[in-house]
Write a protein that holds these residues in place. Structure first.
Motif, mmCIF file in Angstrom:
data_model
loop_
_atom_site.group_PDB
_atom_site.id
_atom_site.type_symbol
_atom_site.label_atom_id
_atom_site.label_comp_id
_atom_site.label_asym_id
_atom_site.label_seq_id
_atom_site.Cartn_x
_atom_site.Cartn_y
_atom_site.Cartn_z
ATOM 1 N N ARG A 1 30.135 -32.537 0.935
ATOM 2 C CA ARG A 1 31.585 -32.679 1.091
ATOM 3 C C ARG A 1 32.168 -31.761 2.160
ATOM 4 O O ARG A 1 33.276 -31.985 2.656
ATOM 5 C CB ARG A 1 32.261 -32.421 -0.255
ATOM 6 C CG ARG A 1 33.673 -32.848 -0.289
ATOM 7 C CD ARG A 1 34.221 -33.289 -1.633
ATOM 8 N NE ARG A 1 33.666 -32.605 -2.776
ATOM 9 C CZ ARG A 1 33.784 -33.084 -4.026
ATOM 10 N NH1 ARG A 1 34.421 -34.207 -4.246
ATOM 11 N NH2 ARG A 1 33.267 -32.432 -5.044
ATOM 12 N N SER B 1 24.775 -35.593 -0.541
ATOM 13 C CA SER B 1 25.172 -35.380 -1.935
ATOM 14 C C SER B 1 25.987 -36.597 -2.385
ATOM 15 O O SER B 1 26.318 -37.485 -1.594
ATOM 16 C CB SER B 1 25.996 -34.091 -2.060
ATOM 17 O OG SER B 1 27.210 -34.251 -1.345
ATOM 18 N N ARG B 2 26.327 -36.611 -3.646
ATOM 19 C CA ARG B 2 26.967 -37.799 -4.228
ATOM 20 C C ARG B 2 28.358 -38.128 -3.684
ATOM 21 O O ARG B 2 28.681 -39.296 -3.477
ATOM 22 C CB ARG B 2 27.017 -37.639 -5.756
ATOM 23 C CG ARG B 2 27.655 -38.787 -6.453
ATOM 24 C CD ARG B 2 27.299 -38.762 -7.914
ATOM 25 N NE ARG B 2 28.306 -39.449 -8.691
ATOM 26 C CZ ARG B 2 28.181 -39.695 -9.982
ATOM 27 N NH1 ARG B 2 27.122 -39.297 -10.638
ATOM 28 N NH2 ARG B 2 29.119 -40.321 -10.642
ATOM 29 N N GLN C 1 21.461 -41.042 -1.407
ATOM 30 C CA GLN C 1 21.931 -39.976 -2.314
ATOM 31 C C GLN C 1 20.781 -39.233 -2.977
ATOM 32 O O GLN C 1 19.903 -39.826 -3.591
ATOM 33 C CB GLN C 1 22.825 -40.566 -3.406
ATOM 34 C CG GLN C 1 23.401 -39.496 -4.332
ATOM 35 C CD GLN C 1 24.138 -40.090 -5.505
ATOM 36 O OE1 GLN C 1 24.881 -41.072 -5.336
ATOM 37 N NE2 GLN C 1 23.957 -39.540 -6.683
ATOM 38 N N VAL C 2 20.845 -37.891 -2.895
ATOM 39 C CA VAL C 2 19.859 -37.022 -3.538
ATOM 40 C C VAL C 2 20.453 -36.506 -4.842
ATOM 41 O O VAL C 2 21.610 -36.108 -4.882
ATOM 42 C CB VAL C 2 19.544 -35.814 -2.617
ATOM 43 C CG1 VAL C 2 18.655 -34.808 -3.325
ATOM 44 C CG2 VAL C 2 18.912 -36.294 -1.319
ATOM 45 N N GLN D 1 20.390 -36.138 -9.439
ATOM 46 C CA GLN D 1 20.141 -36.681 -10.774
ATOM 47 C C GLN D 1 20.411 -38.173 -10.860
ATOM 48 O O GLN D 1 19.646 -38.922 -11.453
ATOM 49 C CB GLN D 1 21.042 -35.943 -11.766
ATOM 50 C CG GLN D 1 20.837 -36.286 -13.204
ATOM 51 C CD GLN D 1 21.883 -35.587 -14.065
ATOM 52 O OE1 GLN D 1 22.262 -34.437 -13.808
ATOM 53 N NE2 GLN D 1 22.356 -36.259 -15.072
ATOM 54 N N SER D 2 21.519 -38.613 -10.274
ATOM 55 C CA SER D 2 21.836 -40.044 -10.330
ATOM 56 C C SER D 2 21.504 -40.708 -8.989
ATOM 57 O O SER D 2 21.863 -41.855 -8.759
ATOM 58 C CB SER D 2 23.301 -40.258 -10.698
ATOM 59 O OG SER D 2 24.145 -39.514 -9.843
ATOM 60 N N SER E 1 27.308 -27.658 -2.067
ATOM 61 C CA SER E 1 27.495 -26.454 -2.879
ATOM 62 C C SER E 1 26.259 -26.088 -3.695
ATOM 63 O O SER E 1 26.023 -24.926 -3.980
ATOM 64 C CB SER E 1 28.693 -26.642 -3.816
ATOM 65 O OG SER E 1 28.471 -27.737 -4.688
ATOM 66 N N GLN F 1 23.377 -31.078 -10.661
ATOM 67 C CA GLN F 1 22.945 -32.476 -10.557
ATOM 68 C C GLN F 1 22.356 -32.769 -9.179
ATOM 69 O O GLN F 1 21.531 -33.665 -9.043
ATOM 70 C CB GLN F 1 24.106 -33.443 -10.816
ATOM 71 C CG GLN F 1 24.685 -33.371 -12.207
ATOM 72 C CD GLN F 1 25.801 -32.357 -12.335
ATOM 73 O OE1 GLN F 1 26.065 -31.582 -11.423
ATOM 74 N NE2 GLN F 1 26.465 -32.351 -13.480
ATOM 75 N N HIS F 2 22.781 -32.040 -8.174
ATOM 76 C CA HIS F 2 22.203 -32.220 -6.841
ATOM 77 C C HIS F 2 20.842 -31.526 -6.766
ATOM 78 O O HIS F 2 19.851 -32.123 -6.321
ATOM 79 C CB HIS F 2 23.133 -31.664 -5.761
ATOM 80 C CG HIS F 2 22.630 -31.929 -4.375
ATOM 81 N ND1 HIS F 2 22.807 -33.137 -3.742
ATOM 82 C CD2 HIS F 2 21.898 -31.164 -3.520
ATOM 83 C CE1 HIS F 2 22.225 -33.106 -2.559
ATOM 84 N NE2 HIS F 2 21.677 -31.919 -2.397
ATOM 85 N N ASN G 1 26.467 -22.972 4.642
ATOM 86 C CA ASN G 1 27.672 -23.059 3.806
ATOM 87 C C ASN G 1 28.597 -21.896 4.145
ATOM 88 O O ASN G 1 28.120 -20.778 4.380
ATOM 89 C CB ASN G 1 27.265 -23.003 2.316
ATOM 90 C CG ASN G 1 28.349 -23.564 1.409
ATOM 91 O OD1 ASN G 1 29.486 -23.102 1.434
ATOM 92 N ND2 ASN G 1 27.986 -24.568 0.623
ATOM 93 N N ASP H 1 30.264 -21.759 9.335
ATOM 94 C CA ASP H 1 30.979 -23.035 9.388
ATOM 95 C C ASP H 1 30.076 -24.082 10.027
ATOM 96 O O ASP H 1 29.562 -23.878 11.140
ATOM 97 C CB ASP H 1 32.246 -22.823 10.234
ATOM 98 C CG ASP H 1 33.176 -24.020 10.164
ATOM 99 O OD1 ASP H 1 32.662 -25.157 10.079
ATOM 100 O OD2 ASP H 1 34.403 -23.810 10.201
ATOM 101 N N LEU H 2 29.883 -25.192 9.334
ATOM 102 C CA LEU H 2 28.965 -26.214 9.855
ATOM 103 C C LEU H 2 29.426 -26.753 11.207
ATOM 104 O O LEU H 2 28.599 -27.203 12.014
ATOM 105 C CB LEU H 2 28.776 -27.345 8.829
ATOM 106 C CG LEU H 2 29.887 -28.343 8.546
ATOM 107 C CD1 LEU H 2 29.834 -29.540 9.496
ATOM 108 C CD2 LEU H 2 29.764 -28.862 7.125
#
Ligand code: FAD
Length: 320
Positions: A208, A233-234, A247-248, A250-251, A266, A270-271, A285, A303-304
């Motif tokens: 994000r 990430s999700r 998407q990497v 848990q889901s 972050s 779950q990630h 990050n 900063d990315l």
């Protein structure tokens, strides 16, 4: 007593977990003091058997039937082979396919079953380590009696290597066609694209922190300069900025690359459940307290929008 592992393949390629299972199976067979057998069902079984013939495998069984995975065929064939061999320990991949037939096989054989195994220790009795609740909890299942079925998570054991001298034989078994209730007609990738991030060696993963969809261009330039594969990430997928197959977590998908570069992610539990098996984790990050730094091997607090252009240039590319 025999340890039997079942290979996994998709669209003509054996999946890495097939070779990882051989390592897990060999370790277990050594602890038990027995042989390791492997089986492959459907597809180009002769070619697959050649590839599975790695150091430490004693016997390979093949079952010819169609090209791709079919639940009923696998459930029938794995049950029959396990019974025929009197295999005490049956290890299958904790993949979409494995999770589909393993419980059916365990039920048919009247055996206990543990999914998502990340550790197998044998010292007279078998102890299976499993992760639960998105890897927040680790449990140990003690198998006190009888033969056992476990589906084994990918990325937990190294792939078996070397060339083995296993005997290869076709398992003499006829599929009960009346009990085959489904036919595979074809495949359609969910979310488009044919990229399989679970097979990638180098993932650049975006979160994000990228803020806007149009900023993805920056990360895509890094992907191009480094030859990496893009994952996320999700929230990026939920926003519709990348397809679901990127998407990497848990889901999403579990990945085990050599290098995982997490940018603006972050490190939510779950990630992390999907990527902590990476060999080297690098995080970028702005927040020095971001949980991703707890598992990163290398971290850049920055900063990315400064770091990514510098990386692109370092790899000989041009930032957009
Ligand atoms: P955030 O948590 O918002 O983190 C963004 C990070 O970017 C922050 O650490 C911030 O410091 C950093 N940042 C901001 N600006 C910059 C900048 N300019 N430069 C550098 N860094 C910057 N999530 C998954 O990823 N995969 C899953 O499979 C998944 N499954 C889930 C299943 C369930 C049942 C639930 C409840 C949640 C699931 N989630 C999953 C969501 C998960 O809980 C998190 O919400 C999600 O992982 C957060 O994504 P993120 O790290 O990209 O975003």
């Amino acid at each position: 007593m025999t340890v039997l592992t079942i290979a996994d393949h998709r669209r003509g390629d054996l999946r890495d977990v097939s070779f990882e299972l051989l390592t897990a199976g060999r370790e277990l067979a050594d602890a038990v003091g027995t042989d390791l057998h492997a089986a492959v069902i459907s597809g180009n079984v002769e070619e697959f058997a050649d590839d599975l013939n790695r150091e430490g495998v004693d016997q390979i069984h093949t079952v010819e039937y169609g090209e791709e995975f079919n639940h009923d065929v696998y459930a029938q064939a794995v049950t029959a082979l396990t019974e025929d061999l009197g295999a005490e320990f049956l290890l299958v991949p904790n993949s979409v396919n494995g999770l589909d037939y393993a419980p059916a096989v365990a039920t048919r054989l009247g055996r206990s079953y543990a999914s998502d195994a990340v550790g197998l220790d044998y010292d007279g009795t078998l102890e299976v380590t499993r992760e639960m609740y998105g890897s927040k909890v680790e449990t140990t299942v003690e198998v006190t009696e009888g033969p056992f079925v476990a589906s084994v998570r990918s990325g937990e054991w190294p792939a078996a290597e070397g060339v083995g001298d296993a005997d290869v034989s076709a398992f003499d078994f006829d599929v009960d066609e009346d009990a085959v209730g489904s036919t595979v007609k074809g495949f359609e990738e969910v979310g488009g694209g044919d990229v399989d991030i679970s097979e990638a060696n180098f993932l650049v993963s975006i979160g994000r922190g990228i803020e806007e969809e149009e900023n993805l261009e920056l990360v895509e330039a890094l992907v191009e300069a480094t030859g990496a594969t893009l994952s996320s990430s999700r929230p990026i997928v939920d926003n519709g900025w990348l397809p679901k197959n990127r998407q990497v977590g848990q889901s999403g998908k579990q990945v085990t690359p050599d290098v995982y570069l997490a940018i603006g992610i972050s490190g939510a539990v779950q990630h992390v459940a999907g990527m902590k098996g990476a060999d080297t984790i690098i995080a970028v990050n702005t927040d020095p307290n971001a949980p991703i730094f707890d598992i990163a091997d290398y971290g850049v607090v920055g900063d990315l929008f400064d770091v990514v252009p510098a990386l692109i240039e370092e790899f000989g590319g041009e930032p957009p």
